[in-house]
Design a protein around this motif. Structure first.
Motif, PDB file in Angstrom:
ATOM      1  N   ILE A   1     -10.667  -4.402  11.406  1.00 37.92           N
ATOM      2  CA  ILE A   1      -9.698  -4.231  10.333  1.00 37.92           C
ATOM      3  C   ILE A   1      -8.331  -3.955  10.973  1.00 37.92           C
ATOM      4  N   ASN A   2      -7.307  -4.601  10.467  1.00 32.04           N
ATOM      5  CA  ASN A   2      -5.974  -4.387  11.031  1.00 32.04           C
ATOM      6  C   ASN A   2      -5.217  -3.347  10.211  1.00 32.04           C
ATOM      7  N   MET A   3      -4.020  -3.012  10.667  1.00 27.81           N
ATOM      8  CA  MET A   3      -3.241  -1.959  10.015  1.00 27.81           C
ATOM      9  C   MET A   3      -2.810  -2.347   8.601  1.00 27.81           C
ATOM     10  N   GLN A   4      -2.507  -3.614   8.378  1.00 30.65           N
ATOM     11  CA  GLN A   4      -2.102  -4.027   7.037  1.00 30.65           C
ATOM     12  C   GLN A   4      -3.267  -3.901   6.061  1.00 30.65           C
ATOM     13  N   SER A   5      -4.460  -4.255   6.508  1.00 33.20           N
ATOM     14  CA  SER A   5      -5.636  -4.114   5.649  1.00 33.20           C
ATOM     15  C   SER A   5      -5.903  -2.648   5.349  1.00 33.20           C
ATOM     16  N   ALA A   6      -5.783  -1.810   6.361  1.00 30.96           N
ATOM     17  CA  ALA A   6      -5.986  -0.370   6.160  1.00 30.96           C
ATOM     18  C   ALA A   6      -4.968   0.176   5.158  1.00 30.96           C
ATOM     19  N   PHE A   7      -3.724  -0.254   5.279  1.00 33.98           N
ATOM     20  CA  PHE A   7      -2.689   0.173   4.326  1.00 33.98           C
ATOM     21  C   PHE A   7      -3.059  -0.234   2.907  1.00 33.98           C
ATOM     22  N   LEU A   8      -3.477  -1.482   2.725  1.00 38.50           N
ATOM     23  CA  LEU A   8      -3.803  -1.966   1.387  1.00 38.50           C
ATOM     24  C   LEU A   8      -5.002  -1.228   0.798  1.00 38.50           C
ATOM     25  N   ILE A   9      -5.995  -0.950   1.627  1.00 33.77           N
ATOM     26  CA  ILE A   9      -7.193  -0.257   1.141  1.00 33.77           C
ATOM     27  C   ILE A   9      -6.871   1.188   0.775  1.00 33.77           C
ATOM     28  N   VAL A  10      -6.147   1.875   1.643  1.00 34.25           N
ATOM     29  CA  VAL A  10      -5.889   3.302   1.433  1.00 34.25           C
ATOM     30  C   VAL A  10      -4.767   3.544   0.424  1.00 34.25           C
ATOM     31  N   SER A  11      -3.653   2.830   0.569  1.00 38.97           N
ATOM     32  CA  SER A  11      -2.476   3.118  -0.260  1.00 38.97           C
ATOM     33  C   SER A  11      -2.434   2.355  -1.574  1.00 38.97           C
ATOM     34  N   LYS A  12      -2.998   1.170  -1.595  1.00 41.05           N
ATOM     35  CA  LYS A  12      -2.907   0.322  -2.791  1.00 41.05           C
ATOM     36  C   LYS A  12      -4.260   0.119  -3.473  1.00 41.05           C
ATOM     37  N   ASN A  13      -5.273   0.836  -3.023  1.00 41.39           N
ATOM     38  CA  ASN A  13      -6.613   0.801  -3.646  1.00 41.39           C
ATOM     39  C   ASN A  13      -7.234  -0.583  -3.703  1.00 41.39           C
ATOM     40  N   TYR A  14      -6.967  -1.398  -2.677  1.00 41.17           N
ATOM     41  CA  TYR A  14      -7.637  -2.699  -2.586  1.00 41.17           C
ATOM     42  C   TYR A  14      -9.105  -2.464  -2.261  1.00 41.17           C
ATOM     43  N   GLN A  15      -9.957  -3.334  -2.760  1.00 39.51           N
ATOM     44  CA  GLN A  15     -11.365  -3.298  -2.376  1.00 39.51           C
ATOM     45  C   GLN A  15     -11.498  -3.953  -1.006  1.00 39.51           C
ATOM     46  N   GLU A  16     -12.556  -3.616  -0.300  1.00 47.20           N
ATOM     47  CA  GLU A  16     -12.777  -4.205   1.019  1.00 47.20           C
ATOM     48  C   GLU A  16     -12.871  -5.725   0.930  1.00 47.20           C
ATOM     49  N   LYS A  17     -13.439  -6.227  -0.155  1.00 47.34           N
ATOM     50  CA  LYS A  17     -13.562  -7.674  -0.341  1.00 47.34           C
ATOM     51  C   LYS A  17     -12.180  -8.328  -0.436  1.00 47.34           C
ATOM     52  N   GLN A  18     -11.272  -7.710  -1.147  1.00 43.62           N
ATOM     53  CA  GLN A  18      -9.919  -8.252  -1.280  1.00 43.62           C
ATOM     54  C   GLN A  18      -9.195  -8.240   0.066  1.00 43.62           C
ATOM     55  N   ALA A  19      -9.304  -7.136   0.797  1.00 44.36           N
ATOM     56  CA  ALA A  19      -8.683  -7.059   2.128  1.00 44.36           C
ATOM     57  C   ALA A  19      -9.326  -8.081   3.064  1.00 44.36           C
ATOM     58  N   GLY A  20     -10.631  -8.281   2.933  1.00 46.86           N
ATOM     59  CA  GLY A  20     -11.328  -9.269   3.754  1.00 46.86           C
ATOM     60  C   GLY A  20     -10.862 -10.684   3.468  1.00 46.86           C
ATOM     61  N   ILE A  21     -10.608 -10.996   2.211  1.00 49.10           N
ATOM     62  CA  ILE A  21     -10.088 -12.319   1.853  1.00 49.10           C
ATOM     63  C   ILE A  21      -8.729 -12.536   2.509  1.00 49.10           C
ATOM     64  N   LEU A  22      -7.872 -11.525   2.444  1.00 49.71           N
ATOM     65  CA  LEU A  22      -6.545 -11.644   3.059  1.00 49.71           C
ATOM     66  C   LEU A  22      -6.652 -11.804   4.570  1.00 49.71           C
ATOM     67  N   PHE A  23      -7.544 -11.039   5.180  1.00 45.14           N
ATOM     68  CA  PHE A  23      -7.749 -11.118   6.629  1.00 45.14           C
ATOM     69  C   PHE A  23      -8.274 -12.505   7.012  1.00 45.14           C
ATOM     70  N   PHE A  24      -9.180 -13.053   6.206  1.00 51.46           N
ATOM     71  CA  PHE A  24      -9.733 -14.388   6.448  1.00 51.46           C
ATOM     72  C   PHE A  24      -8.652 -15.458   6.333  1.00 51.46           C
ATOM     73  N   VAL A  25      -7.843 -15.385   5.273  1.00 53.10           N
ATOM     74  CA  VAL A  25      -6.772 -16.372   5.070  1.00 53.10           C
ATOM     75  C   VAL A  25      -5.791 -16.325   6.239  1.00 53.10           C
ATOM     76  N   PHE A  26      -5.424 -15.124   6.673  1.00 52.49           N
ATOM     77  CA  PHE A  26      -4.515 -14.962   7.807  1.00 52.49           C
ATOM     78  C   PHE A  26      -5.100 -15.603   9.066  1.00 52.49           C
ATOM     79  N   GLY A  27      -6.353 -15.313   9.369  1.00 49.74           N
ATOM     80  CA  GLY A  27      -7.001 -15.853  10.563  1.00 49.74           C
ATOM     81  C   GLY A  27      -7.157 -17.363  10.518  1.00 49.74           C
ATOM     82  N   MET A  28      -7.520 -17.896   9.361  1.00 53.00           N
ATOM     83  CA  MET A  28      -7.668 -19.348   9.244  1.00 53.00           C
ATOM     84  C   MET A  28      -6.319 -20.051   9.352  1.00 53.00           C
ATOM     85  N   ALA A  29      -5.276 -19.439   8.820  1.00 59.47           N
ATOM     86  CA  ALA A  29      -3.942 -20.035   8.948  1.00 59.47           C
ATOM     87  C   ALA A  29      -3.522 -20.063  10.418  1.00 59.47           C
ATOM     88  N   GLN A  30      -3.803 -18.989  11.143  1.00 62.50           N
ATOM     89  CA  GLN A  30      -3.498 -18.983  12.579  1.00 62.50           C
ATOM     90  C   GLN A  30      -4.263 -20.100  13.281  1.00 62.50           C
TER      91      GLN A  30
END
Length: 121
Positions: A1-30
């Motif tokens: 988990i990266n710092m942006q995902s941790a921020f979204l989960i802790v500060s913005k109440n994202y679910q792990e699934k939502q943060a995982g989708i964002l992490f996946f999209v970021f990695g696939m774009a790279q």
């Protein structure tokens, strides 16, 4: 988990699934944009400008993540778009650094220089 995902989960109440989708999209774009980024860096005579653009754009998109994220993933579509753009721009950084390094030390000194750089990290 990266710092942006941790921020979204802790500060913005994202679910792990939502943060995982964002992490996946970021990695696939790279992954998808790494080869075109390498091509641009190989054939461009403005390598430092491209690398500077990538660094500034990545920073801006990281700040946009913090500014525009809504609680509970309310605007997940916008966040996916930001992560797609951020992954595409971030893909320019490794080939940019390698291209500039090879331009400085040459093909013969590249392996040694990369080893030195990695040891310093």
């Amino acid at each position: 988990i990266n710092m942006q995902s941790a921020f979204l989960i802790v500060s913005k109440n994202y679910q792990e699934k939502q943060a995982g989708i964002l992490f996946f999209v970021f990695g696939m774009a790279q992954f998808l944009f790494q080869t075109p980024a390498g091509y641009i860096m190989d054939y461009s005579d403005k390598k430092i400008a491209w690398l500077s653009f990538a660094a500034v754009a990545t920073t801006c998109l990281t700040i946009f993540t913090a500014i525009f994220a809504e609680d509970d993933g309310g605007n997940l579509g916008l966040m996916i778009l930001i992560k797609l753009l951020q992954g595409a721009v971030t893909a320019m950084i490794p080939p940019g650094l390698n291209s500039i390094t090879q331009g400085i030390v040459g093909a013969v000194g590249m392996t040694e220089q990369v080893s030195i750089n990695e040891m310093m990290n």
